[in-house]
Design a protein around this motif. Structure first.
Motif, PDB file in Angstrom:
ATOM      1  N   GLY A  97       0.828  -1.211   0.000  1.00 40.54           N
ATOM      2  CA  GLY A  97       0.000   0.000   0.000  1.00 40.54           C
ATOM      3  C   GLY A  97       0.856   1.251   0.000  1.00 40.54           C
ATOM      4  N   GLY A  98       0.186   2.370  -0.309  1.00 44.09           N
ATOM      5  CA  GLY A  98       0.874   3.657  -0.249  1.00 44.09           C
ATOM      6  C   GLY A  98       1.350   3.941   1.164  1.00 44.09           C
ATOM      7  N   LYS A  99       0.641   3.375   2.132  1.00 42.61           N
ATOM      8  CA  LYS A  99       0.999   3.634   3.524  1.00 42.61           C
ATOM      9  C   LYS A  99       2.419   3.146   3.820  1.00 42.61           C
ATOM     10  CE  LYS A  99      -2.218   3.706   6.936  1.00 42.61           C
ATOM     11  NZ  LYS A  99      -3.264   3.171   7.801  1.00 42.61           N
ATOM     12  N   TRP A 123      -4.393  13.764   6.147  1.00 42.73           N
ATOM     13  CA  TRP A 123      -4.487  12.340   6.472  1.00 42.73           C
ATOM     14  C   TRP A 123      -3.591  12.046   7.680  1.00 42.73           C
ATOM     15  CZ3 TRP A 123      -1.120   7.999   4.572  1.00 42.73           C
ATOM     16  CH2 TRP A 123      -1.713   6.747   4.819  1.00 42.73           C
ATOM     17  N   ASN A 169       0.023  15.913  -0.011  1.00 47.20           N
ATOM     18  CA  ASN A 169      -0.937  14.903  -0.478  1.00 47.20           C
ATOM     19  C   ASN A 169      -1.940  15.579  -1.424  1.00 47.20           C
ATOM     20  OD1 ASN A 169      -3.882  13.540   1.078  1.00 47.20           O
ATOM     21  ND2 ASN A 169      -2.781  12.683  -0.635  1.00 47.20           N
ATOM     22  N   ASN A 173      -6.785  13.869   1.219  1.00 46.60           N
ATOM     23  CA  ASN A 173      -7.736  13.264   2.152  1.00 46.60           C
ATOM     24  C   ASN A 173      -7.580  14.062   3.441  1.00 46.60           C
ATOM     25  OD1 ASN A 173      -9.167  11.691   3.929  1.00 46.60           O
ATOM     26  ND2 ASN A 173      -7.836   9.894   3.778  1.00 46.60           N
ATOM     27  N   ASP A 201       2.328  12.407  -1.933  1.00 45.65           N
ATOM     28  CA  ASP A 201       1.406  11.272  -1.816  1.00 45.65           C
ATOM     29  C   ASP A 201       0.301  11.429  -2.856  1.00 45.65           C
ATOM     30  OD1 ASP A 201      -0.504   9.425  -1.124  1.00 45.65           O
ATOM     31  OD2 ASP A 201      -0.833  10.176   0.907  1.00 45.65           O
ATOM     32  N   TYR A 204      -4.630   9.217  -4.586  1.00 53.06           N
ATOM     33  CA  TYR A 204      -5.916   9.405  -5.287  1.00 53.06           C
ATOM     34  C   TYR A 204      -5.702  10.015  -6.677  1.00 53.06           C
ATOM     35  CZ  TYR A 204      -7.899   8.723  -0.625  1.00 53.06           C
ATOM     36  OH  TYR A 204      -8.239   8.212   0.605  1.00 53.06           O
ATOM     37  N   SER A 233      -0.619   4.217  -5.300  1.00 48.25           N
ATOM     38  CA  SER A 233      -1.309   3.044  -4.760  1.00 48.25           C
ATOM     39  C   SER A 233      -2.380   2.566  -5.728  1.00 48.25           C
ATOM     40  CB  SER A 233      -1.967   3.442  -3.444  1.00 48.25           C
ATOM     41  OG  SER A 233      -2.809   2.424  -2.977  1.00 48.25           O
ATOM     42  N   SER A 235      -4.926   0.990  -4.299  1.00 50.52           N
ATOM     43  CA  SER A 235      -6.044   0.776  -3.375  1.00 50.52           C
ATOM     44  C   SER A 235      -7.319   1.468  -3.826  1.00 50.52           C
ATOM     45  CB  SER A 235      -5.684   1.310  -1.984  1.00 50.52           C
ATOM     46  OG  SER A 235      -4.758   0.472  -1.360  1.00 50.52           O
ATOM     47  N   LYS A 236      -7.210   2.747  -4.157  1.00 53.28           N
ATOM     48  CA  LYS A 236      -8.417   3.546  -4.358  1.00 53.28           C
ATOM     49  C   LYS A 236      -8.904   3.468  -5.805  1.00 53.28           C
ATOM     50  CE  LYS A 236      -7.309   5.045  -0.177  1.00 53.28           C
ATOM     51  NZ  LYS A 236      -7.998   4.960   1.075  1.00 53.28           N
ATOM     52  N   ARG A 244      -3.224  -4.689  -0.805  1.00 57.34           N
ATOM     53  CA  ARG A 244      -2.034  -4.030  -0.308  1.00 57.34           C
ATOM     54  C   ARG A 244      -0.944  -3.918  -1.382  1.00 57.34           C
ATOM     55  NH1 ARG A 244      -3.645  -1.141   1.617  1.00 57.34           N
ATOM     56  NH2 ARG A 244      -2.031  -0.480   3.067  1.00 57.34           N
TER      57      ARG A 244
HETATM   58  C1  LIG Z   1      -4.019  10.300   1.663  1.00 64.30           C
HETATM   59  C2  LIG Z   1      -3.769   8.843   1.741  1.00 64.30           C
HETATM   60  N1  LIG Z   1      -2.541   8.389   1.456  1.00 64.30           N
HETATM   61  C3  LIG Z   1      -2.245   7.093   1.498  1.00 64.30           C
HETATM   62  C4  LIG Z   1      -3.207   6.166   1.835  1.00 64.30           C
HETATM   63  C5  LIG Z   1      -2.767   4.739   1.883  1.00 64.30           C
HETATM   64  O1  LIG Z   1      -3.604   3.830   1.292  1.00 64.30           O
HETATM   65  P1  LIG Z   1      -3.044   2.392   0.943  1.00 64.30           P
HETATM   66  O2  LIG Z   1      -2.020   2.040   1.943  1.00 64.30           O
HETATM   67  O3  LIG Z   1      -4.234   1.505   1.002  1.00 64.30           O
HETATM   68  O4  LIG Z   1      -2.464   2.509  -0.436  1.00 64.30           O
HETATM   69  C6  LIG Z   1      -4.505   6.586   2.156  1.00 64.30           C
HETATM   70  C7  LIG Z   1      -5.533   5.632   2.589  1.00 64.30           C
HETATM   71  O5  LIG Z   1      -6.548   5.968   3.136  1.00 64.30           O
HETATM   72  C8  LIG Z   1      -4.788   7.965   2.084  1.00 64.30           C
HETATM   73  O6  LIG Z   1      -6.016   8.436   2.328  1.00 64.30           O
END
Ligand SMILES: Cc1ncc(COP(=O)(O)O)c(C=O)c1O
Length: 394
Positions: A97-99, A123, A169, A173, A201, A204, A233, A235-236, A244
């Motif tokens: 994931g981006g996290k 975030w 970011n 978010n 980041d 999105y 990522s 994910s979204k 992940r």
């Molecule tokens: C701003 C931002 N960055 C990164 C992420 C990381 O997401 P993931 O780890 O699922 O790629 C999120 C997830 O909510 C996010 O809102």
């Protein structure tokens, strides 16, 4: 009892709401959940099929720590196609994931005593990761009056001799705001003079609804080629939160540092996920366009539905899938005093889950995710208006 590092960091406020929704649902309570930060769509079928094929073929072992070459090439190709910027494979690491991409960056770049500038509302993991690395987060505030724009001037003023990095970011978010290319160019220019890094980041990046210029990777490459990080990522935009898979892109020496961090933590992204990710990046992209169009319609619908209550003031977001209205006019010293109280009462009495602004360093606001069906959004709005009418009667 635990390390000082843990004492410094806060648990995820957004995940707390998810846990509370789970608890109530297990008791049989019917909740409309606009709290979760994830798509309600299923992962596209061709992506799932690639994962099933990977399992059937026995592609189930360790891979290189940074991900298989084919995946890193697919990530490079995505940035070439979307932004016209050419990255090499040794500038990419695939992450859980981006996290994890951002966490690796925090571990690789920040030391005790460093200051790291970011923006609020924002975030929460960005700030907590900075703290876990022992550094100090410095939040530059953005405001609803101008659509939560991040002003370069405000960021430049926050620089001190201790500034090590700026984390940006976009789309953001919880605000959905886009960072303007010219603002990022000035921030990157200042970072270049200062010897600081810029971490971007872009999780999105495919979910942008307005026709705004947003070639932020190119801006960073032009102004700060030796000290930039881009994280992304699947994910979204591909509805793949549970798989992940994200990535970090940066100078090769930075990627080697991330490899060291990740190599002692989680190693490679799950091999099966990597195959799915290659398909997501190189296969048909109409699914992304369809989801983006659905989010745009839902954004407009929810804005219209909330608009019926003049005390809820809401900016139209340019990207991501959240509305972030100011609900402070509905708060009072002898009733619901904070947006956290508001969110809690709305969940308990109105059976709608939203995330309080406190989780994003923005008391007085709440975040509503519109990654939910039209029917759910309409029902959420009905319940919200009924909840506010009951507050007025109380
Ligand atoms: C701003 C931002 N960055 C990164 C992420 C990381 O997401 P993931 O780890 O699922 O790629 C999120 C997830 O909510 C996010 O809102």
């Amino acid at each position: 009892m635990f390390s000082q590092r843990i004492a410094r960091a806060a648990a995820s406020g957004t995940q707390r709401i998810t846990a509370e929704v789970d608890r109530l649902r297990r008791q049989g309570v019917d909740i409309v959940d606009l709290g979760a930060g994830e798509p309600d769509f299923a992962t596209p079928p061709h992506v799932k099929a690639a994962a099933v094929a990977a399992i059937d073929e026995g592609f189930t072992r360790y891979t290189p720590n940074a991900g298989v070459r084919e995946l890193r090439e697919a990530i490079c190709r995505r940035y070439l196609d979307d932004y016209g910027v050419a990255f090499e494979v040794d500038q990419v690491i695939a992450t859980a994931g981006g996290k994890q991409a951002l966490f690796n960056a925090a571990m690789a770049l920040f030391d005790a005593g460093d200051e790291v500038i970011t923006h609020a509302p924002g975030w929460p993991s960005i700030v907590e990761q900075v703290k876990l690395a022992g550094a100090f987060p410095v939040a530059v505030r953005t405001h609803p009056e101008d659509g939560f724009r991040l002003h370069a001037d405000a960021v430049l003023e926050a620089f001190t001799p201790r500034t090590r990095a700026v984390v940006v970011n976009s789309p953001g978010n919880p605000t959905g705001a886009l960072v303007a290319e010219r603002d990022l160019a000035r921030i990157a220019g200042k970072a270049a003079e200062h010897g600081a890094w810029v971490v971007l980041d872009l999780c999105y990046e495919q979910l942008i609804y307005d026709d705004a210029p947003h070639n932020l990777p190119r801006v960073l490459l032009e102004h700060l080629p030796d000290r930039f990080v881009v994280s992304g990522s699947l994910s979204k935009d591909h509805a793949m939160t549970g798989w992940r898979c994200g990535w970090a892109i940066g100078p090769p020496a930075f990627i080697r540092a991330c490899n060291t961090v990740q190599g002692h933590a989680t190693s490679n992204v799950a091999s099966i996920t990597q195959r799915a990710a290659i398909e997501a990046l190189t296969g048909p992209q109409d699914c992304v366009a369809e989801m983006r169009e659905a989010y745009r319609e839902r954004r407009d619908l929810l804005l219209r539905l909330l608009g019926a209550e003049p005390r809820i003031r809401c900016v139209q977001p340019g990207g991501a899938f959240y509305l972030f209205p100011d609900v402070s006019e509905l708060l009072s010293p002898d009733g619901l005093r904070t947006s956290a109280d508001f969110a809690q009462a709305l969940l308990r009495d109105g059976r709608v889950a939203v995330t309080p602004g406190e989780a994003f360093d923005a008391p007085g606001f709440v975040r509503l995710s519109y990654a939910a069906s039209r029917e759910q959004l309409e029902e959420a709005a009905r319940r919200l208006h009924a909840f506010i009418a009951a507050l007025d009667r109380a």
